[in-house]
Design an enzyme around this catalytic site. Structure first.
Site, mmCIF file in Angstrom:
data_model
loop_
_atom_site.group_PDB
_atom_site.id
_atom_site.type_symbol
_atom_site.label_atom_id
_atom_site.label_comp_id
_atom_site.label_asym_id
_atom_site.label_seq_id
_atom_site.Cartn_x
_atom_site.Cartn_y
_atom_site.Cartn_z
ATOM 1 N N ARG A 58 -58.190 3.756 19.954
ATOM 2 C CA ARG A 58 -58.518 3.174 18.650
ATOM 3 C C ARG A 58 -57.402 2.249 18.185
ATOM 4 O O ARG A 58 -57.653 1.184 17.620
ATOM 5 C CB ARG A 58 -58.764 4.270 17.607
ATOM 6 N N TYR A 111 -74.598 -16.592 5.667
ATOM 7 C CA TYR A 111 -75.489 -15.634 6.326
ATOM 8 C C TYR A 111 -75.905 -14.548 5.334
ATOM 9 O O TYR A 111 -75.104 -14.097 4.508
ATOM 10 C CB TYR A 111 -74.755 -15.047 7.530
ATOM 11 N N ASP A 184 -65.957 -18.681 8.674
ATOM 12 C CA ASP A 184 -66.860 -18.160 9.696
ATOM 13 C C ASP A 184 -67.325 -19.350 10.521
ATOM 14 O O ASP A 184 -68.084 -20.194 10.051
ATOM 15 C CB ASP A 184 -68.049 -17.453 9.045
ATOM 16 N N LYS A 209 -72.697 -13.732 19.512
ATOM 17 C CA LYS A 209 -73.378 -15.015 19.661
ATOM 18 C C LYS A 209 -72.788 -15.807 20.838
ATOM 19 O O LYS A 209 -72.823 -15.354 21.961
ATOM 20 C CB LYS A 209 -73.308 -15.775 18.342
#
Length: 392
Positions: A58, A111, A184, A209
């Site tokens: 982690r 978005y 972004d 993406k």
């Protein structure tokens, strides 16, 4: 490495990973051409000269670390962080940099998931004041920023309206007020746009993406060249929120990045062909693609991007019933909510994602007959013929 600064390597060399990314793993003198997938959650503890760089996955994992270095180099940043999703990357950025009761100035074309994050969680739960502005004009951003502003946020190009923000001008506003500025840049990918070079402090991608490019991994990334910002984000990623990308997903993204330059060139070529076809069709009211001279921000796109990517949207001239019939009549294009993969996808937000469609209360209104297209790597003639045969 030959000893030269790694930043001197050109984009495709960094993407392939031919310089500086081989890892020693098997015996004397053995190196992996492809960094291995380290699935272990825990690594043997040691101290002194035998101390390990990684103790617990982690906090740090070799496969994730290799990807994060590659992501940073692609964007020309000093630090990269890989998250479990694009929304995790955005959420961590906002929650790390904006205190409860703080102030965010955001572009009004974002978005739908980002809009909900800002309006329902950040504003609704943490009491943050969020101002949405039409960031196509940097003056609107400057007017909204005040001494209490903690973050300026923008998408460019935007999802799904394919609007652009002037990154350099917005960065100047951020600098004037000493406010972090995040972008972004998912629609452009690192191949076609470099926000850090234009003055942004933070760049975010949904690696789901274009970076992955094969529709088989969910992930997100944050890249920054600000040490203080990085420390806050790294703490949230590894300790505060513990939201990290799995080793196998890191491997998939790293594999996808190797072909990013070649894929993006083909995406752009096909998108241009599709956009020009749609622009000439009598059932299309308007095409939104930065590579078209008809796009109102074509000049800005040509200035701050090195290419126009593979995303476009258009407004259909007809009813929703006719539009649904058009989508159902497609064969090569697949109706789907994601983007950036090798396959061509088509989405009608009002039909497929009604809960994420803005109706103009706070953010930019999405036309009911808007169609978003993620143009893939198929033959351009087949894509045009598929559209031609399905359009009524």
């Amino acid at each position: 490495m030959t000893g030269r600064d790694a930043r001197e390597d050109r984009f495709a060399t960094i993407a392939v990973g031919a310089a500086g990314n081989a890892t020693r793993s098997h015996g004397r003198g053995a190196h992996d051409v492809v960094p291995p997938v380290h699935l272990s959650s825990t690594f043997r503890w040691a101290d002194g000269d035998d101390a390990n760089e990684h103790d617990y996955s982690r906090e740090s994992n070799p496969t994730r670390a290799a990807l994060e270095v590659r992501l940073a180099r692609l964007e020309g940043g000093d630090h990269g962080l890989a998250f479990a999703s694009g929304m995790a990357a955005i959420s961590t950025t906002v929650l790390s940099l904006v205190p409860p009761g703080g102030h965010v100035v955001s572009s009004d074309s974002v978005y739908g998931g980002t809009e909900k994050l800002l309006t329902e969680l950040v504003a609704g739960h943490f009491g943050v004041d969020v101002d949405f502005v039409d960031a196509r004009d940097p003056e609107n951003v400057a007017d909204a920023v005040d001494p209490d502003t903690d973050l300026i946020w923008a998408e460019t190009p935007t999802n799904p309206l394919v609007r652009l923000c002037d990154v350099r001008s917005m960065a100047d506003v951020a600098d004037d007020h000493d406010v972090p500025f995040g972008v972004d840049s998912t629609f452009a990918s690192p191949y076609f746009q470099a926000p850090l070079e234009l003055g942004a402090d933070v760049v975010v991608h949904s690696t789901t993406k274009y970076l992955n490019g094969h529709s088989d991994s969910i992930g997100g990334a944050v890249i920054t060249d600000d040490d203080a910002v990085f420390e806050k984000l790294a703490f949230s990623q590894r300790i505060g929120l513990g939201n990290v990308l799995s080793p196998f997903d890191c491997y998939l993204v790293a594999r996808g990045i190797k072909t990013l330059p070649a894929r993006m060139e083909h995406h752009e070529e096909n998108a241009t062909a599709v956009a020009r076809f749609l622009e000439d069709h009598d059932r299309v009211v308007r095409v939104r693609y930065p590579g078209l001279e008809s796009h109102p921000q074509h000049d800005l796109a040509s200035e701050q991007m090195s290419g126009y990517s593979g995303m476009l949207s258009f407004e259909f001239d007809g009813t929703l019933v006719e539009l649904e019939a058009f989508v159902e009549g497609l064969d090569v294009f697949t109706p789907g909510a994601s983007l950036g993969g090798v396959e061509s996808l088509i989405e009608v937000p009002s039909l497929m994602l009604p809960d994420e469609v803005s109706h103009g209360e706070a953010t930019a209104e999405i036309p009911e007959t808007l169609v978003r297209v993620s143009v893939g790597l198929e033959d351009a003639d087949d894509l045009r013929e598929d559209l031609r045969s399905a359009l009524p």
